[in-house]
Design a protein around this motif. Structure first.
Motif, short mmCIF file in Angstrom:
data_model
loop_
_atom_site.label_atom_id
_atom_site.label_comp_id
_atom_site.label_asym_id
_atom_site.label_seq_id
_atom_site.Cartn_x
_atom_site.Cartn_y
_atom_site.Cartn_z
N ALA A 129 7.74 -4.11 -6.95
CA ALA A 129 7.40 -2.85 -6.29
C ALA A 129 8.33 -2.62 -5.10
CB ALA A 129 5.95 -2.86 -5.83
N SER A 130 8.75 -1.38 -4.91
CA SER A 130 9.57 -1.03 -3.75
C SER A 130 8.71 -0.82 -2.51
CB SER A 130 10.38 0.24 -4.04
OG SER A 130 11.34 0.02 -5.05
N PHE A 131 7.46 -0.38 -2.72
CA PHE A 131 6.52 -0.16 -1.62
C PHE A 131 5.16 -0.71 -2.03
CE2 PHE A 131 9.67 3.18 -1.40
CZ PHE A 131 9.98 3.28 -0.05
N VAL A 132 4.46 -1.28 -1.06
CA VAL A 132 3.06 -1.64 -1.26
C VAL A 132 2.28 -0.97 -0.14
CG1 VAL A 132 1.35 -3.48 -1.37
CG2 VAL A 132 3.61 -3.83 -2.37
N ASP A 133 1.33 -0.11 -0.53
CA ASP A 133 0.53 0.64 0.43
C ASP A 133 -0.91 0.12 0.40
OD1 ASP A 133 -0.17 2.47 2.32
OD2 ASP A 133 0.00 4.23 1.03
N HIS A 134 -1.62 0.32 1.50
CA HIS A 134 -2.95 -0.27 1.66
C HIS A 134 -3.91 0.80 2.18
CE1 HIS A 134 -0.68 -4.13 1.66
NE2 HIS A 134 0.18 -3.41 2.35
N GLU A 135 -4.98 1.01 1.47
CA GLU A 135 -5.92 2.05 1.85
C GLU A 135 -6.82 1.62 3.01
OE1 GLU A 135 -7.76 4.94 -1.07
OE2 GLU A 135 -9.45 3.59 -0.72
N ASP A 136 -7.02 2.56 3.93
CA ASP A 136 -8.00 2.42 5.00
C ASP A 136 -7.71 1.25 5.94
OD1 ASP A 136 -10.10 3.30 6.47
OD2 ASP A 136 -11.59 3.14 4.87
N TRP A 137 -6.51 1.25 6.48
CA TRP A 137 -6.12 0.22 7.43
C TRP A 137 -7.12 0.08 8.58
CZ3 TRP A 137 -2.98 -3.63 9.12
CH2 TRP A 137 -2.85 -3.80 10.49
#
Length: 732
Positions: free
Chosen positions: A349-357
């Motif tokens: 993956a080029s980006f890993v995003d995380h919900e509700d930091w």
């Protein structure tokens, strides 16, 4: 005759007297070169195309990503490198003109963003204007010229999240609704009448046929494209439960995002195969978005919706449509979150995003209300991110096997009904048989088993491709990235696709086709076999024609007899009937399996294959698929991994990484913290076969691993819910 010559029949008489063992029972260890016997795969090296290397984006091949609010998090959590260095996603409700003209779309709101000033940091814009995607079927005027000026001023702008959970909404707010419900939904959401009329027309057609379902999705994409300044390269399409990754990339989008959570039978490995395969097929980057919600059972056996870790407040709502239960220890387990983060990084993956930091990853202490510390989920992110910075050269995720699915499949992560709407046919059941073999079902929330990831002897070595998109057959250079390509489901092999597949084989690829795919465009000279067209029942065990053992079938299977014309037998039954053959063509091979769909006879028609899917959820095994895949895995990997484990490989400049993920031994209910069972620790052996190893080291603990005395292999234990990454340095 379609049976084996009398000399081989004598051999069969001997083989059938042997115990039934796996078809892959191959005496590798007895051979001095320690390499597997090659029955199927033509190419003998383990090279990886440089074109599969994750792209460099603003100087880096990987970015952590957080919402813009994370940068204002009070210390010490807000000072973490994973926050300071992260790519940013800003939220803009819509792109309507600031002066209030509902039909005008421009960049007024973008100019008002409190944007991170560092131009070295990439940023995206999340907009809810396309939720649901039918909303953008209305009429509006777009100021493209002003947008182009703004974009030129912001070279680190990577795109709009133009479709957010658009798959979920296309299906749940479209295909699932009757005309009256559609009208009520549209008016409740303030659709323009034009958009509502188009929505009703699109959905009416989409319910009738899979191709029309694709066309309806395409119409939504076109509406989104018009709204987002007709700039497809800056469109990022975000999907959830359905593997819709190939659709937007076929239509020109710049990037796709796969969301994972545990709000149903989500299967994160299958999701990875799809999003990574689509990105590789179309040469685009991809991202992984981790949501930590969990729909399942609590310790009292009660089912509850939308449970989320929340270390700042505790919330409970059981009002229909607004269910949410959050608090410390709620939602997805810390270990599953950590496993997902590592898998995303290792898979490319080029980006890993995380919900509700601000709720899931930080915690507030009563005595220090103005400060924020890392929650258990946040600590897992910190450890993972530190690993990515210590080891920025993750190499190339090794996926030598392509699974070729129909373009119009609309495949849910969980399988079953295509588009979760059309009754599945036998061809659809074939796809499920393969994907539930390589990724077995592992979820049982009543017992606290989250599932989502599962241990498997077949590895994470697959990409899902669509060989027959509207733009034409998959390019040869993309297909040549794979040692093996397996045609699944109702892929229609027309003349152009047949020519491409034959090119692939001549250039060194191994093509696996079923008798269902053997159209008139794949001639007998290519297959090395002639179809005789009369279905018969398989008799007795299935036997590997070259002495590799046999497997008993617990239920009836049917096959179409073959007459060989240059091919060699691969499998036969007890009467010598050929059930699979392999034919050398150019530098490659074509494998033809004659058993109908590789499925039992009982899998038929509409209701039957849905029952079959339910049986797969209960652990039904597919012995023919298992044995085909076991042999393919044996031949395409440079190592053999033995143990109850999930595993995969990355090719690096100086050797290999082998990652090991143990998904067992974790008990997690929806509203209590996870419990780990040390007795579920998995002992794993990595047989290094013919690799000339200089050193081996476990990277997370940064410790050398000794080779077993007198063997080219090593062992390592992987605790419950844990990950180990073994670096194997080899001589050139």
């Amino acid at each position: 005759m379609n049976r084996l010559p009398w000399v081989l029949l004598i051999l069969h008489a001997l083989v059938t007297s042997l115990p039934c063992v796996a078809l892959s029972a191959d005496p590798v260890a007895a051979r001095p070169d320690a390499t597997p016997r090659r029955w199927i795969v033509a190419e003998h090296d383990y090279a990886v195309s440089a074109g599969l290397t994750p792209p460099i984006i603003l100087g880096r091949s990987f970015w952590n990503m957080l919402s813009s609010g994370a940068r204002t998090t009070p210390s010490p959590a807000g000072e973490e490198p994973m926050v300071r260095d992260a790519a940013i996603c800003y939220h803009v409700a819509d792109l309507g003109a600031a002066q209030g003209d509902p039909l005008a779309v421009n960049v007024d709101r973008l100019r008002n963003l409190k944007r991170q000033p560092d131009p070295r940091v990439p940023f995206f814009v999340y907009s809810s204007a396309g939720r649901p995607p039918f909303r953008c079927l209305g009429q509006f005027q777009v100021d493209r010229q002003d947008y182009e000026k703004w974009k030129a001023e912001h070279p680190n702008f990577l795109g709009f999240w133009a479709g957010v959970e658009w798959d979920n909404e296309y299906i749940s707010l479209g295909l699932y609704k009757n005309p009256q419900q559609l009208a009520e939904m549209g008016r409740k959401l303030n659709f323009q009448e034009t958009a509502l009329e188009k929505t009703q027309s699109i959905v009416a057609r989409a319910r009738e046929d899979r191709r029309d379902a694709v066309e309806g999705l395409h119409a939504c994409y076109q509406g989104l494209r018009r709204y987002y300044f007709d700039d497809p390269d800056r469109m990022v399409l975000f999907r959830g439960g359905w593997c819709f990754d190939h659709y937007p990339l076929e239509w020109g989008a710049g990037m796709v995002i796969s969301e994972t959570t545990n709000t149903g039978n989500y299967r994160h490995q299958v999701s990875t195969f799809s999003v990574r395969g689509a990105a590789r097929q179309y040469g685009k980057p991809w991202a992984w978005y981790i949501a930590t919600y969990y729909n399942g059972h609590d310790q009292q056996g009660k089912f509850s919706f939308n449970n989320q870790p929340n270390y700042v407040t505790t919330t409970r709502s059981t009002v229909p449509g607004t269910h949410e239960n959050s608090g410390p220890g709620f939602g997805m387990s810390v270990s599953l979150n950590r496993r997902d983060m590592y898998l995303a990084y290792l898979a490319g993956a080029s980006f890993v995003d995380h919900e509700d930091w601000n709720r899931a990853y930080v915690v507030r202490k009563e005595e220090e209300p103005q400060r924020r510390y890392l929650s258990p989920h946040g600590e897992a992110m910190r450890e993972w991110y530190a690993f990515t910075q210590r080891h920025p050269d993750r190499g190339v995720s090794y996926a030598p096997v392509a699974l070729l699915l129909p373009f119009d499949q609309g495949y849910p992560q969980s399988g079953g009904w295509p588009w979760s709407h059309f009754p599945p046919q036998r061809a659809d059941a074939m796809i499920d048989a393969f994907l539930y073999t390589v990724v077995p079902h592992a979820q049982d929330t009543r017992k606290g088993k989250e599932g989502c990831l599962s241990n498997s002897p077949f590895g994470d070595i697959y990409d899902i491709l669509v060989p027959n998109p509207p733009s034409g057959p998959i390019p040869l250079d993309r297909l040549m990235n794979y040692r093996v390509a397996i045609v699944l489901g109702a892929v229609a092999i027309d003349a152009p696709l047949a020519r491409r597949l034959m090119e692939y084989v001549r250039e060194g690829g191994t093509l696996v086709v079923n008798i269902r795919h053997a159209s008139e465009h794949l001639p007998a000279e290519f297959l090395g076999a002639k179809r005789l067209g009369q279905s018969r029942g398989v008799v007795g065990p299935v036997i590997a024609a070259w002495g590799g053992g046999s497997v008993a079938l617990a239920e009836p299977y049917d096959f179409e007899p073959l007459e060989l014309h240059g091919a060699e037998p691969l499998w036969t039954d007890a009467q010598g009937e050929i059930l699979a053959s392999v034919h050398r063509q150019g530098r490659g091979r074509v494998v033809l399996t004659a058993v109908d769909g590789m499925l039992p006879r009982a899998v038929v028609g509409k209701g039957g294959s849905h029952n079959f899917w339910s049986e797969l959820l209960k652990g039904k095994r597919m012995p023919l698929v298992e044995n085909l895949m076991r042999q393919i895995v044996n031949e395409v990997l440079p190592v053999e991994v033995r143990g109850d484990i999930e595993y995969g490989l990355n090719k690096t400049s100086d050797g290999w990484w082998v990652y090991l993920i143990n998904n067992k031994g974790v008990t997690k209910f929806t509203q209590t913290p996870e419990e780990l069972d040390p007795s579920a620790t998995a002992p794993v052996t990595i047989d290094l076969r013919a690799l000339r190893v200089v050193a081996s080291r476990e990277l997370r603990e940064d410790k050398d691993i000794a080779m077993l005395p007198g063997e080219n292999s090593l062992t390592i234990d992987v605790g419950p819910g844990d990950i180990r990454i073994v670096k194997i340095t080899t001589r050139n």
